[in-house]
Scaffold this active site. Structure first.
Site, short mmCIF file in Angstrom:
data_model
loop_
_atom_site.label_atom_id
_atom_site.label_comp_id
_atom_site.label_asym_id
_atom_site.label_seq_id
_atom_site.Cartn_x
_atom_site.Cartn_y
_atom_site.Cartn_z
CE1 TYR A 46 -3.37 0.34 4.73
CE2 TYR A 46 -2.16 -0.60 6.57
CZ TYR A 46 -2.35 -0.46 5.21
OH TYR A 46 -1.53 -1.11 4.34
CB VAL A 93 -0.11 -5.67 4.58
CG1 VAL A 93 -1.34 -4.92 5.07
CG2 VAL A 93 -0.22 -6.01 3.11
CE LYS A 129 -3.82 0.90 -1.03
NZ LYS A 129 -4.53 0.48 0.20
CB SER A 188 -0.95 0.02 1.21
OG SER A 188 -2.02 -0.88 0.99
CE1 TYR A 228 -4.39 -1.16 -5.16
CE2 TYR A 228 -5.03 -3.46 -4.96
CZ TYR A 228 -4.75 -2.24 -4.38
OH TYR A 228 -4.85 -2.11 -3.01
#
Length: 305
Positions: A241, A259, A64, A61, A189
């Site tokens: 998060y 993660v 992102k 992530s 992705y």
């Protein structure tokens, strides 16, 4: 600085026993739970590393904010934010609930999975191969590392087990937030999440954002100041998060976790930081990484607030 990093790594080693490695992507279960490393690169390009800083891991992530920057470079900002929102979600990163229950059905922000799938769909290219090449080239440029590659085994594992992300993709397509082929978007992705890095790569990228998009070595503007500012803002409000508020209070640095155990942090005008510790808490953040960043922020007075 070197002594500070050595001490921080040593004092936080024990907390890795309190976490668990990610298991919902089968290949991530192979990580060593005891690993803990950090790299700091300051505004004078001094590099300091400690712990398991040579270990490779997938960016997950942390991709992102980078993809968000790329989407904003490829599209007008109002078009991007017609597809994805700007507010914290308060839900886990892989939650699907608000795609059905909020008024607009638009993903809350680009730092959760649904929002990141939307920004991935906005990357320009005539086909998947061109989009992948542009994406990988951009990551390499930001990290100043032309050897960055996609970890094929992680990518295949993500694609095989990505049913929840696939469900989000089709919901987003149904509601008009994704144009074009959903499977192509999801494939890109999964590939972006599977790019393999180390903490030095993360620190380099964090340093570029800390310098508002200008490469400190060459003076080249890689990302506009406005886009860099927007990306760091999302890192503050949504980057950790549903623990982003607590992180802002305890640490006060723009950061994004993944993660795979990585955290990228960007201290405006001061430094970029990369941290790795695959032992995760219940919210998907590196336990050792969180503690390291809190200790470092306190010792060096890095809190931007």
């Amino acid at each position: 600085m070197q002594n500070i990093l050595n001490d921080i790594i040593l004092s936080n080693k024990k907390c890795t026993a309190n976490g668990k490695v990610a298991s919902y992507i089968p290949e991530l279960k192979n990580a060593n739970i005891d690993d803990l490393g950090i790299c700091v690169i300051d505004k004078d390009n001094n590099i300091y590393c400690a712990g398991d800083y040579k270990k490779k891991f997938t960016i997950q992530s942390i991709s992102k904010p980078i993809i968000l920057a790329m989407a904003l470079m490829d599209n007008e900002w109002h078009h991007v934010f017609s597809k994805v929102g700007m507010e914290p979600s308060g839900d886990p990163f892989n939650s699907i609930m608000k795609l059905e229950t909020n008024d607009t059905k638009k993903p809350c922000n680009p730092m959760i999975n649904a929002g990141a799938i939307v920004t991935t769909a906005l990357i320009k290219g005539k086909n998947l191969q061109e989009k992948e090449e542009r994406m990988l080239s951009f990551f390499r440029k930001l990290a100043k590392n032309n050897s960055l590659e996609i970890n094929k085994s992680i990518y295949e594992s993500e694609k095989l087990t990505g049913d929840r992300n696939r469900a989000m993709g089709y919901l987003l397509k149904n509601d008009g937030f994704i144009e074009g082929d959903v499977e192509e978007t999801l494939d890109l992705y999964f590939k972006q999440c599977s790019i393999e890095v180390d903490v030095v790569d993360l620190a380099r990228i964090g340093l570029l954002f800390s310098n508002y998009g200008i490469d400190i070595e060459t003076g080249e503007r890689v990302i506009s100041e406005n886009i860099s500012r927007m990306v760091k803002t999302f890192m503050v409000t949504c980057g950790m998060y549903d623990a982003s508020g607590e992180f802002a209070l305890r640490v006060g640095i723009p950061a994004k976790s993944g993660v795979g155990g990585g955290i990228m942090a960007s201290v405006p005008r001061k430094m970029g930081i990369g941290v790795f510790g695959p032992a995760l808490d219940e919210k998907g953040n590196s336990i050792g990484g969180l503690n390291i960043l809190e200790d470092l922020s306190n010792k060096l007075e890095l809190n931007i607030f």
